[in-house]
Enzyme design. Structure first.
Site, PDB file in Angstrom:
ATOM      1  N   ASP A  89      52.966 -69.640 -16.598  1.00  0.00           N
ATOM      2  CA  ASP A  89      53.882 -69.194 -15.500  1.00  0.00           C
ATOM      3  C   ASP A  89      53.366 -68.824 -14.143  1.00  0.00           C
ATOM      4  O   ASP A  89      51.924 -69.166 -14.054  1.00  0.00           O
ATOM      5  CB  ASP A  89      54.632 -67.713 -15.906  1.00  0.00           C
ATOM      6  N   ASP A 146      56.572 -54.510 -22.437  1.00  0.00           N
ATOM      7  CA  ASP A 146      58.153 -54.309 -22.883  1.00  0.00           C
ATOM      8  C   ASP A 146      58.386 -55.609 -23.965  1.00  0.00           C
ATOM      9  O   ASP A 146      59.562 -55.860 -24.324  1.00  0.00           O
ATOM     10  CB  ASP A 146      59.146 -54.782 -21.701  1.00  0.00           C
ATOM     11  N   HIS A 154      57.373 -58.866 -23.738  1.00  0.00           N
ATOM     12  CA  HIS A 154      57.523 -60.191 -23.189  1.00  0.00           C
ATOM     13  C   HIS A 154      56.283 -61.234 -23.461  1.00  0.00           C
ATOM     14  O   HIS A 154      55.455 -60.630 -23.714  1.00  0.00           O
ATOM     15  CB  HIS A 154      57.877 -60.528 -21.769  1.00  0.00           C
ATOM     16  N   GLU A 157      61.713 -61.855 -20.139  1.00  0.00           N
ATOM     17  CA  GLU A 157      61.927 -60.726 -20.248  1.00  0.00           C
ATOM     18  C   GLU A 157      62.889 -60.265 -21.286  1.00  0.00           C
ATOM     19  O   GLU A 157      63.580 -61.428 -21.686  1.00  0.00           O
ATOM     20  CB  GLU A 157      62.412 -60.196 -18.969  1.00  0.00           C
TER      21      GLU A 157
HETATM   22  P1  PGA Z   1      48.295 -58.161 -19.277  1.00  0.00           P
HETATM   23  O1  PGA Z   1      49.745 -58.761 -19.207  1.00  0.00           O
HETATM   24  O2  PGA Z   1      47.532 -58.851 -19.896  1.00  0.00           O
HETATM   25  O3  PGA Z   1      47.868 -58.059 -17.744  1.00  0.00           O
HETATM   26  O4  PGA Z   1      48.518 -56.756 -19.805  1.00  0.00           O
HETATM   27  C1  PGA Z   1      50.018 -59.294 -20.230  1.00  0.00           C
HETATM   28  C2  PGA Z   1      51.481 -59.712 -20.124  1.00  0.00           C
HETATM   29  O5  PGA Z   1      52.418 -59.375 -19.254  1.00  0.00           O
HETATM   30  O6  PGA Z   1      51.795 -60.817 -20.767  1.00  0.00           O
END
Ligand code: PGA
Length: 261
Positions: free
Chosen positions: A67, A136, A138, A143
Site C-alpha cells: 500500500d 482493528d 486489517h 479496514e
Molecule cells: P504496525 O502496523 O506494524 O506499525 O503495527 C501494522 C499494520 O497496520 O498493518
C-alpha cells in the site's frame, strides 16, 4: 493457518526471515509482497544480515508492496516508498528497478491500481506475501467493512488506524496522516502462494484472536487468511495471549518447523 509463538519478537522475526531467506535461496527469482509499519523492521534487519553474510542474494527478486498513502511523493519521509528504501532495499542487494510501490501521486488512481494488479499477474503472482496486522484486524489498508474479495483500490482509513499511524509515524500529528490510501485488496493478498504475517505486542491481542479464532468476517479482514492454504503467523507471547489453543498451535508449528516446542 500455522501460528508460530515465540518468547520475543526478535526470535519470531528471525524465524520469519529464515523462512523467506530459505525460499529465496531455493528460487532466486522469488516474487515477494512486502509490508511497511513498525512490525517487519526486525525481520528486514535479519534479511539484511543474511545478505551481508552472503548466505542469500536478493539480486533477482522482484517485489510489490501492499500500500501507499494518497498524495505523498516517493521522497516524502513518511511515504511507504521512502520507508522501504530506508528499511530494506538499501540494506539488501535487491535491484531498485525490481521493487514496486503504488504511486500515491498518480493522476488517475484507479488506473494506477489496475496497472499494479496487471504487473503482479505478469510476474506470475506473489510467491510470499509479508503482512502485519492492524489493531482493528486489517491487512494492508483493508479496514473493517471491506469485502473479502476486494482488489487493489483507493481505500479510506478508519480513525483508529489514523491514530495508530500518527502514534508511530508523522511525529504524532493526527492531522498530517492522509485519510486515503491505495491498497492491495484482500482478494489480491489471498492469491499469494504463501503468507508470512507478523504480530507483536499486547496491542495486537484482539486482532490476533479475531484473525485466528474468530469467524471469517469483513469486520476483521485478516480472518480471510483462515481460507488460505499456506498462511504462517509469527507472533510473540503477548500478541498470542488471548488464543484459546495457543499451546497446541505452538507445539504444532514448532514440530513442523523442526524446532523444540
Ligand atoms: P504496525 O502496523 O506494524 O506499525 O503495527 C501494522 C499494520 O497496520 O498493518
Amino acid at each position: 493457518m500455522e501460528i508460530v509463538i515465540c518468547k520475543t519478537k526478535e526470535e519470531a522475526s528471525r524465524l520469519a526471515a529464515d523462512m523467506i531467506n530459505a525460499a529465496v535461496k531455493k528460487n532466486p527469482k522469488t516474487v515477494l509482497g512486502l509490508a511497511t509499519g513498525s512490525t517487519p523492521v526486525l525481520m528486514y534487519n535479519e534479511m539484511a544480515k543474511a545478505v551481508k553474510a552472503k548466505k542469500v542474494s536478493y539480486k533477482q527478486v522482484k517485489s510489490w508492496n501492499l500500500d501507499e498513502y494518497e498524495g505523498l511523493a516517493p521522497t516524502h519521509n513518511q511515504s511507504y516508498r521512502y520507508f522501504m528504501n530506508e528499511n530494506l532495499f538499501k540494506k539488501i542487494d535487491i535491484q531498485l528497478k525490481n521493487t514496486h510501490v503504488l504511486n500515491g501521486l498518480a493522476k488517475d488512481l484507479d488506473k494506477e491500481c489496475a496497472a499494479y494488479e496487471a504487473q503482479i499477474k505478469k510476474a506470475g503472482g506473489i510467491d510470499i506475501q509479508v503482512l502485519g496486522i492492524g489493531s482493528d484486524g486489517h491487512i494492508a489498508f483493508n479496514e473493517p467493512g471491506t469485502s473479502l474479495t476486494s482488489r487493489t483500490s483507493v481505500v479510506y482509513l478508519t480513525p483508529s488506524t489514523i491514530k495508530d499511524n500518527a502514534r508511530l509515524f508523522f511525529n504524532g500529528k493526527l492531522d498530517e496522516v492522509p485519510t486515503r490510501a491505495l491498497s492491495m485488496g484482500v482478494g489480491t493478498i489471498c492469491e499469494a502462494k504463501k503468507i508470512v504475517l507478523l504480530a507483536f505486542g499486547e496491542n495486537k491481542q484482539d486482532a490476533v484472536k479475531g484473525m485466528v479464532e474468530g469467524g471469517v468476517t469483513q469486520f476483521c479482514t485478516a480472518s480471510a487468511l483462515q481460507m488460505h492454504p499456506d498462511a504462517w503467523v509469527f507472533c510473540d507471547e503477548a500478541a498470542a495471549k488471548k488464543l484459546k489453543l495457543r499451546k497446541y498451535y505452538a507445539w504444532r508449528s514448532a514440530t513442523k518447523l523442526g524446532l523444540k516446542a
